[in-house]
Design an enzyme around this catalytic site. Structure first.
Site, PDB file in Angstrom:
ATOM      1  N   ASP A 118     -34.097  -6.793  -3.453  1.00 51.40           N
ATOM      2  CA  ASP A 118     -33.245  -6.801  -4.653  1.00 51.40           C
ATOM      3  C   ASP A 118     -34.092  -6.773  -5.920  1.00 51.40           C
ATOM      4  O   ASP A 118     -33.566  -6.611  -7.019  1.00 51.40           O
ATOM      5  CB  ASP A 118     -32.327  -8.027  -4.668  1.00 51.40           C
ATOM      6  CG  ASP A 118     -33.080  -9.330  -4.477  1.00 51.40           C
ATOM      7  OD1 ASP A 118     -33.817  -9.450  -3.488  1.00 51.40           O
ATOM      8  OD2 ASP A 118     -32.955 -10.223  -5.338  1.00 51.40           O
ATOM      9  N   ASN A 119     -35.406  -6.919  -5.784  1.00 51.13           N
ATOM     10  CA  ASN A 119     -36.296  -6.824  -6.936  1.00 51.13           C
ATOM     11  C   ASN A 119     -37.115  -5.536  -6.907  1.00 51.13           C
ATOM     12  O   ASN A 119     -38.118  -5.425  -7.619  1.00 51.13           O
ATOM     13  CB  ASN A 119     -37.230  -8.036  -7.001  1.00 51.13           C
ATOM     14  CG  ASN A 119     -36.486  -9.308  -7.390  1.00 51.13           C
ATOM     15  OD1 ASN A 119     -35.415  -9.237  -7.999  1.00 51.13           O
ATOM     16  ND2 ASN A 119     -37.027 -10.451  -7.039  1.00 51.13           N
ATOM     17  N   GLY A 139     -26.477 -20.293 -13.451  1.00 46.68           N
ATOM     18  CA  GLY A 139     -26.299 -19.096 -14.269  1.00 46.68           C
ATOM     19  C   GLY A 139     -27.144 -19.090 -15.530  1.00 46.68           C
ATOM     20  O   GLY A 139     -27.060 -18.159 -16.330  1.00 46.68           O
ATOM     21  N   ARG A 163     -32.363  -7.611 -21.733  1.00 46.18           N
ATOM     22  CA  ARG A 163     -33.326  -6.767 -21.017  1.00 46.18           C
ATOM     23  C   ARG A 163     -32.911  -5.300 -21.104  1.00 46.18           C
ATOM     24  O   ARG A 163     -31.736  -4.975 -20.999  1.00 46.18           O
ATOM     25  CB  ARG A 163     -33.366  -7.220 -19.559  1.00 46.18           C
ATOM     26  CG  ARG A 163     -34.287  -6.429 -18.674  1.00 46.18           C
ATOM     27  CD  ARG A 163     -34.700  -7.219 -17.467  1.00 46.18           C
ATOM     28  NE  ARG A 163     -33.656  -7.287 -16.460  1.00 46.18           N
ATOM     29  CZ  ARG A 163     -33.741  -8.016 -15.350  1.00 46.18           C
ATOM     30  NH1 ARG A 163     -34.803  -8.759 -15.122  1.00 46.18           N
ATOM     31  NH2 ARG A 163     -32.774  -8.035 -14.479  1.00 46.18           N
ATOM     32  N   GLY A 191     -26.239 -13.283 -10.508  1.00 45.20           N
ATOM     33  CA  GLY A 191     -25.803 -14.679 -10.567  1.00 45.20           C
ATOM     34  C   GLY A 191     -25.979 -15.281 -11.945  1.00 45.20           C
ATOM     35  O   GLY A 191     -25.427 -16.335 -12.248  1.00 45.20           O
TER      36      GLY A 191
HETATM   37  P1  AMP Z   1     -34.494 -13.475  -8.246  1.00 42.84           P
HETATM   38  O1  AMP Z   1     -35.258 -13.938  -7.070  1.00 42.84           O
HETATM   39  O2  AMP Z   1     -34.828 -14.190  -9.510  1.00 42.84           O
HETATM   40  O3  AMP Z   1     -34.557 -12.009  -8.386  1.00 42.84           O
HETATM   41  O4  AMP Z   1     -32.960 -13.866  -7.982  1.00 42.84           O
HETATM   42  C1  AMP Z   1     -32.343 -13.743  -6.720  1.00 42.84           C
HETATM   43  C2  AMP Z   1     -30.875 -14.044  -6.815  1.00 42.84           C
HETATM   44  O5  AMP Z   1     -30.637 -15.370  -7.284  1.00 42.84           O
HETATM   45  C3  AMP Z   1     -30.091 -13.151  -7.756  1.00 42.84           C
HETATM   46  O6  AMP Z   1     -28.840 -12.907  -7.166  1.00 42.84           O
HETATM   47  C4  AMP Z   1     -29.963 -13.987  -9.000  1.00 42.84           C
HETATM   48  O7  AMP Z   1     -28.852 -13.609  -9.776  1.00 42.84           O
HETATM   49  C5  AMP Z   1     -29.788 -15.362  -8.408  1.00 42.84           C
HETATM   50  N1  AMP Z   1     -30.175 -16.436  -9.329  1.00 42.84           N
HETATM   51  C6  AMP Z   1     -31.429 -16.775  -9.723  1.00 42.84           C
HETATM   52  N2  AMP Z   1     -31.400 -17.821 -10.573  1.00 42.84           N
HETATM   53  C7  AMP Z   1     -30.088 -18.152 -10.743  1.00 42.84           C
HETATM   54  C8  AMP Z   1     -29.395 -19.160 -11.495  1.00 42.84           C
HETATM   55  N3  AMP Z   1     -30.044 -20.034 -12.264  1.00 42.84           N
HETATM   56  N4  AMP Z   1     -28.041 -19.191 -11.399  1.00 42.84           N
HETATM   57  C9  AMP Z   1     -27.375 -18.328 -10.632  1.00 42.84           C
HETATM   58  N5  AMP Z   1     -27.968 -17.371  -9.899  1.00 42.84           N
HETATM   59  C10 AMP Z   1     -29.307 -17.262  -9.951  1.00 42.84           C
HETATM   60 MG    MG Z   2     -33.995 -10.409  -9.113  1.00 42.40          MG
END
Ligand code: AMP
Ligand code: MG
Length: 486
Positions: free
Chosen positions: A248-249, A122, A172, A89
């Site tokens: 997903d992590n 994003g 990264r 995202g």
């Molecule tokens: P995370 O928990 O940080 O691993 O993110 C989980 C999901 O949320 C992933 O699909 C990320 O791409 C999305 N995501 C996190 N922060 C944002 C953001 N600011 N804008 C768009 N997508 C986000």
């Molecule tokens: Mg993630």
């Protein structure tokens, strides 16, 4: 400009797993951090770039030559609930670099909205991207597999969180961005052909020796489970709390990824949890091995359709039993890895029957005495030299260590230098990290740079590093919280 020599095997070999996309333009790129050592390791000659050119490059303004950015699709269980479509995202894979027999992804994070952004903007703020630098470099210096930051560039644009914050893009480096959630994405859509291609791709990239083996998905499951057992054991042995172990992590490579609400434990407490949104303690320190196993079970589920025809009940039962064998073996694999690390941390050169109990009783002592986890282990080196005061000073009741110390001494002689090489003095202390990130957000990078330099020497006894080794005052530690959605 220097050549990056990008390849694009992910986009090429896995159609339907990503979308070609471009980073968002930004008003005023400025380079905040460049990882020279990592750039050299990747064979990138960035010294030839002017600061302006480097800033434009790492803010996503001028794409690196040969890059073909894509947003990767993935799914995932977040806090136990399944989302069939997450995806990048706010990230973009630029391409892969092969160097010294290792293939690695270069990816942006915070480079703007993509088709997977859902409600998000994003974007990313300076603080969380520099946090990725600090924790990633600390983990690397501690010898723990991790994704790493190559660069962070400020965008000159505000991002809106609780308040406007300066924006940034992180570059990264990762062994790959394949996750358990990548497999779940295709499995949940019933796209077995894509799932099979993904397994083949993953095996070629991470476990080439498994190519062509019968029941390759099962062999992959076993390999990933073994890597995760080793990784989580290393986390536990340094007091690392990931904070958001969603599927997903969890990487297939066995690297730590996504330093969002992570934290290092100070006073030893298996129930320690810092993330503001982790109300149930799902991702608490002591629960991480259980969650890893749970995530691996989700990985197994995603692979099952490749192993047996859903209509063939007998075959399904057989492969479920085989997969369960792996999932059920995980705790023992993890325990063995944990004990291997604990033996090193206890300064034990060989393996004996009572070692696990010796380690468990040590941890019970630290828990009962509310001892600082990092410093207590480190103080064993002093104790090996006959100085027990440093350890005792960490305990609420100094005499409480007597019996355990006697057992430890009886078990074997201890070499202080080896103990110091196994027990870090410097880990990212939450208070130090927050201070550095707050200053950077205000435009002062000096505390960040000093902290980074200290974190790169975790086993060093230099007196000038003392401020980075100290625990935070209890009143600060007690209320410490970390935040997601950064
Ligand atoms: P995370 O928990 O940080 O691993 O993110 C989980 C999901 O949320 C992933 O699909 C990320 O791409 C999305 N995501 C996190 N922060 C944002 C953001 N600011 N804008 C768009 N997508 C986000
Ligand atoms: Mg993630």
């Amino acid at each position: 400009m220097s050549a990056f020599g990008f390849d694009h095997s992910y986009a090429r070999e896995l159609p339907g797993a990503s979308v070609a996309w471009k980073p968002a333009p930004v008003p005023a790129p400025r380079l905040l951090f460049l990882n020279d050592a990592l750039a050299r390791e990747l064979g990138l000659d960035l010294g030839a770039l002017s600061p302006d050119a480097a800033a434009a490059l790492f803010a996503g303004q001028d794409l690196p030559p040969g890059s073909r950015p894509i947003a990767q699709a993935y799914a995932g269980h977040q806090f136990g609930g399944f989302s069939p479509q997450l995806g990048d995202g706010r990230a973009l894979l630029l391409g892969e670099i092969d160097r010294n027999g290792r293939r690695r992804d270069l990816a942006f994070k915070g480079s703007g909205r993509t088709p997977f952004s859902r409600g998000g903007d994003g974007k990313a703020a300076i603080g969380p991207m520099l946090r990725e630098v600090l924790i990633g470099e600390a983990m690397h210096a501690l010898g723990i597999p991790t994704t790493r930051a190559l660069a962070v560039a400020a965008t000159g644009e505000p991002v809106y969180r609780e308040r406007p914050l300066p924006g940034a893009v992180l570059t990264r480096v990762a062994a790959s961005h394949l996750r358990v959630g990548t497999f779940q994405f295709f499995a949940s859509r019933g796209d077995l052909e894509a799932l099979r291609r993904l397994v083949d791709y993953t095996i070629a990239r991470h476990d080439p020796e498994l190519a062509g083996t019968p029941d390759a998905p099962l062999a992959l499951l076993r390999a990933v489970a073994r890597r995760q057992a080793a990784l989580i054991a290393q986390w536990m042995n340094v007091g690392f709390i990931h904070g958001v172990m969603n599927t997903d992590n969890m990487t297939i490579s066995g690297e730590t990824i996504d330093y969002g609400p992570c934290a290092f434990m100070e006073g030893y407490d298996p129930a320690a949890v810092f993330s503001s949104i982790d109300h149930g303690g799902r991702y608490a320190y002591g629960n991480q091995p259980n969650i890893a196993r749970w995530n691996l079970a989700r990985f197994a589920e995603a692979l099952l359709p490749l192993l047996a025809d859903a209509d063939d009940e007998a075959a399904v039962q057989r492969v479920v039993a085989q997969a369960m064998e792996v999932i059920d073996a995980f705790p023992a694999w993890y325990e063995a890895e944990l004990l291997r690390g604990q033996r090193a941390k206890l300064g034990l050169a060989d393996a004996q029957e009572g070692d696990a109990a010796l380690a468990a009783d040590w941890l019970a002592l630290l828990h009962a005495q509310r001892a600082d986890f990092t410093l207590a282990w480190r103080a064993l080196a002093d104790a090996a030299e006959g100085r027990e005061a440093p350890l005792r000073s960490l305990l609420a009741e100094p005499a409480s260590a007597d019996a355990w110390l006697a057992r430890w001494r009886e078990r074997s002689a201890h070499d202080a230098a080896r103990l110091r090489a196994a027990n870090p003095r410097i880990v990212p202390r939450n208070q130090r990290v927050e201070e550095a990130l707050a200053a950077a957000t205000e435009g002062d990078l000096a505390p960040f740079e000093q902290l980074l330099a200290a974190l790169r020497k975790p086993f060093d006894d230099a007196p000038e590093l003392a401020p980075y080794a100290e625990p935070a005052p209890a009143e600060i530690t007690a209320g410490y919280q970390t935040f997601c959605g950064t």
